[in-house]
Design a protein around this motif. Structure first.
Motif, PDB file in Angstrom:
ATOM      1  N   TYR A 234       0.824  -1.206   0.000  1.00  0.00           N
ATOM      2  CA  TYR A 234       0.000   0.000   0.000  1.00  0.00           C
ATOM      3  C   TYR A 234       0.861   1.261   0.000  1.00  0.00           C
ATOM      4  O   TYR A 234       0.595   2.213  -0.745  1.00  0.00           O
ATOM      5  CB  TYR A 234      -0.921  -0.015   1.213  1.00  0.00           C
ATOM      6  N   LEU A 235       1.902   1.286   0.817  1.00  0.00           N
ATOM      7  CA  LEU A 235       2.778   2.455   0.881  1.00  0.00           C
ATOM      8  C   LEU A 235       3.502   2.663  -0.441  1.00  0.00           C
ATOM      9  O   LEU A 235       3.705   3.801  -0.878  1.00  0.00           O
ATOM     10  CB  LEU A 235       3.778   2.284   2.022  1.00  0.00           C
ATOM     11  N   LYS A 236       3.889   1.583  -1.094  1.00  0.00           N
ATOM     12  CA  LYS A 236       4.559   1.716  -2.393  1.00  0.00           C
ATOM     13  C   LYS A 236       3.603   2.291  -3.430  1.00  0.00           C
ATOM     14  O   LYS A 236       4.012   3.081  -4.292  1.00  0.00           O
ATOM     15  CB  LYS A 236       5.104   0.364  -2.845  1.00  0.00           C
ATOM     16  N   GLU A 237       2.344   1.889  -3.375  1.00  0.00           N
ATOM     17  CA  GLU A 237       1.349   2.440  -4.296  1.00  0.00           C
ATOM     18  C   GLU A 237       1.209   3.952  -4.124  1.00  0.00           C
ATOM     19  O   GLU A 237       0.922   4.671  -5.078  1.00  0.00           O
ATOM     20  CB  GLU A 237      -0.005   1.769  -4.067  1.00  0.00           C
TER      21      GLU A 237
ATOM     22  N   ILE B 166      -3.779  14.564  12.303  1.00  0.00           N
ATOM     23  CA  ILE B 166      -3.807  13.177  11.845  1.00  0.00           C
ATOM     24  C   ILE B 166      -4.891  12.981  10.789  1.00  0.00           C
ATOM     25  O   ILE B 166      -4.658  12.375   9.730  1.00  0.00           O
ATOM     26  CB  ILE B 166      -4.039  12.225  13.035  1.00  0.00           C
ATOM     27  N   ASP B 167      -6.080  13.495  11.037  1.00  0.00           N
ATOM     28  CA  ASP B 167      -7.186  13.302  10.097  1.00  0.00           C
ATOM     29  C   ASP B 167      -6.878  13.915   8.734  1.00  0.00           C
ATOM     30  O   ASP B 167      -7.095  13.291   7.691  1.00  0.00           O
ATOM     31  CB  ASP B 167      -8.466  13.920  10.663  1.00  0.00           C
ATOM     32  N   VAL B 168      -6.381  15.132   8.729  1.00  0.00           N
ATOM     33  CA  VAL B 168      -6.161  15.804   7.454  1.00  0.00           C
ATOM     34  C   VAL B 168      -4.996  15.179   6.703  1.00  0.00           C
ATOM     35  O   VAL B 168      -5.025  15.033   5.473  1.00  0.00           O
ATOM     36  CB  VAL B 168      -5.945  17.325   7.666  1.00  0.00           C
TER      37      VAL B 168
ATOM     38  N   PRO C 247      -5.188   7.459   2.816  1.00  0.00           N
ATOM     39  CA  PRO C 247      -6.559   7.342   3.328  1.00  0.00           C
ATOM     40  C   PRO C 247      -6.923   5.982   3.902  1.00  0.00           C
ATOM     41  O   PRO C 247      -7.866   5.886   4.681  1.00  0.00           O
ATOM     42  CB  PRO C 247      -7.424   7.674   2.105  1.00  0.00           C
ATOM     43  N   GLN C 248      -6.222   4.913   3.539  1.00  0.00           N
ATOM     44  CA  GLN C 248      -6.554   3.584   4.050  1.00  0.00           C
ATOM     45  C   GLN C 248      -5.668   3.138   5.213  1.00  0.00           C
ATOM     46  O   GLN C 248      -5.706   1.979   5.624  1.00  0.00           O
ATOM     47  CB  GLN C 248      -6.454   2.556   2.917  1.00  0.00           C
TER      48      GLN C 248
END
Length: 476
Positions: free
Chosen positions: A35-38, A171-173, A180-181
């Protein structure tokens, strides 16, 4: 006693690193890496010199200098060479977006340089957000740190605008904008024992020329005393001796009077009267390099030790045999792989590291963990001894009784072709001998099957424990 009179001071630069520790769900090491690579997060390692200027604004982090600060056994954990190696797997992304914190007192513009997500052993992780502010008052910097560190917002007090989005917490922003995931990988059921509503704040503040550092400044930032309700600079103590006493043992004055550092469990603040520039970046080198990784390592130690203590308190000693084995494995794996008594190479490094460890109560937590280990091992030894004694008693009884009855009473009927009709004429003693022999055989086979099943379950459990204890993105 006269109250302390505060005079507003001003900063030329203010650097912040907000650190959010969280717990990962089990068996998600490879999915989170994918996911981080994406999202274009890049694996950080010291041999990648191209990233020395990537994540810190106009400043550069010398990778060779960081590596030389730690002993090799510690550096191997903090800076693993490959993504499959055990240790802190850091993924970083340059974002370079501007935002603004709106409060009742002021609107404070800031710039987010980069975001780190660091996956660690024991299913722990850290989210780090790097922020810079220029030309700000000292009280505003305190207010900024206090508002931005919060994990729960207050729409009536402040809001955060970033890249066209408005949220109540940093954190939210950040998560909604750049990953987002991320929350789908977080284990919300495991409490991380730090301040549940605040992030850890590491800051470096450069006072403008002519300003000086005094104990009240360090105390105000450590207690996050920005403004009072009337909008004036605030401090929650009037006794200078009390403030000085609070700072004793928590302040690092090696570079005083021009630079002082203060460490507490919720913040690490550096105040300096020297101008921080890209040309002379010794301050930023410490801030983004050695001090940052020392904080991460100490936070990691604290969280693991607290997780062990929490797991021990939740164990039902008579029922949770597997959990006891798991906890013993965790303690031994942690102390043998990640917990060392000497970390930095330089005298400065050892001094600051000891100060951070003292403020995080690492030695006290480690002592408690050793007591847990001693208690569990002693209980397990006693429990094993009782089981062995009972098993020895049962097998001895079977051996003695079989020796007395079975070999003399009916084993001759089992020779050659068995005449089953003879069993009908047995007396009670002979029937008892038959029962002893065949029940003994059943007991032996049952114990053997149970041993094989237990061995299989232990291997299966240990594979799972290893995956959580030695974090790696390697596919199994």
């Amino acid at each position: 006693m006269q109250p302390i009179e505060l005079q507003e001071k001003h900063l030329s630069h203010a650097f912040f690193q907000f650190i959010f520790p969280f717990s990962l769900k089990s068996d998600i090491s490879q999915p989170i890496v994918d996911y981080l690579k994406e999202l274009d997060f890049r694996l950080f390692h010291l041999e990648d010199s191209e990233t020395e200027n990537a994540y810190y604004g106009e400043f550069r982090l010398n990778h060779r200098d960081i590596d030389s600060c730690f002993l090799p056994l510690t550096a191997n954990i903090l800076f693993p060479i490959a993504q499959h190696d055990k240790g802190f797997q850091r993924y970083s992304k340059k974002v370079s977006v501007e935002g603004q914190l709106n409060t009742k007192q002021a609107a404070i513009p800031f710039k987010v340089h980069s975001v780190d997500i660091i996956a660690c052993p024991f299913a722990l992780a850290f989210l780090t957000i790097r922020i810079e502010i220029q030309e700000i008052s000292f009280s505003q910097s305190i207010e900024f740190a206090d508002r931005m560190r919060r994990l729960k917002g207050d729409s009536h007090q402040f809001d955060i605008q970033l890249d066209g989005m408005t949220e109540q917490t940093l954190i939210d922003v950040l998560v909604k904008r750049f990953c987002p995931q991320l929350f789908t990988f977080i284990n919300n059921e495991e409490v991380l024992f730090l301040e549940r509503e605040n992030m850890f704040v590491q800051s470096l503040l450069s006072l403008k020329g002519g300003e000086s550092i005094n104990p009240v400044d360090l105390y105000r930032f450590s207690t996050f005393c920005g403004y009072d309700p009337a909008g004036n600079p605030n401090v929650n103590a009037n006794n200078l001796e009390f403030i000085t006493h609070c700072l004793q043992g928590c302040t690092y004055e090696r570079f005083g009077p021009t630079t002082n550092y203060f460490v507490q469990q919720n913040c690490f603040v550096g105040l300096t009267t020297t101008d921080i520039t890209a040309d002379s970046n010794s301050q930023s080198q410490r801030f983004f390099g050695f001090y940052y990784y020392s904080l991460l390592l100490t936070l990691f130690h604290k969280l693991v030790l607290l997780k062990i203590a929490n797991s021990y308190s939740a164990i039902h000693i008579e029922k949770d045999k597997q959990e006891i084995e798991h906890l013993l494995y965790q303690i031994n794996s942690f102390t043998s792989n990640y917990f060392y008594t000497v970390y930095p190479l330089t005298s400065e490094g050892q001094e600051i590291f000891k100060l951070i460890r003292k403020e995080f109560s690492i030695e006290h937590l480690y002592t408690n963990t050793k007591e847990i280990l001693f208690t569990l091992v002693k209980y397990q030894d006693n429990n094993v001894a009782k089981k062995d004694s009972m098993l020895l008693l049962v097998l001895t009884l079977y051996t003695v009784i079989c020796g007395i009855f079975s070999m003399n009473l009916f084993t001759h009927d089992l020779q050659g072709n068995i005449k089953w009709g003879h069993f009908k004429s047995y007396n009670p003693f002979e029937y008892f001998a038959v029962f002893i022999v065949f029940s003994g055989i059943i007991v032996v086979f049952t114990l053997a099957i149970q041993g094989l099943i237990q061995q299989y379950q232990n291997r299966k459990s240990q594979k799972k424990w290893v995956k959580n204890t030695i974090w790696s993105s390697k596919r199994n």
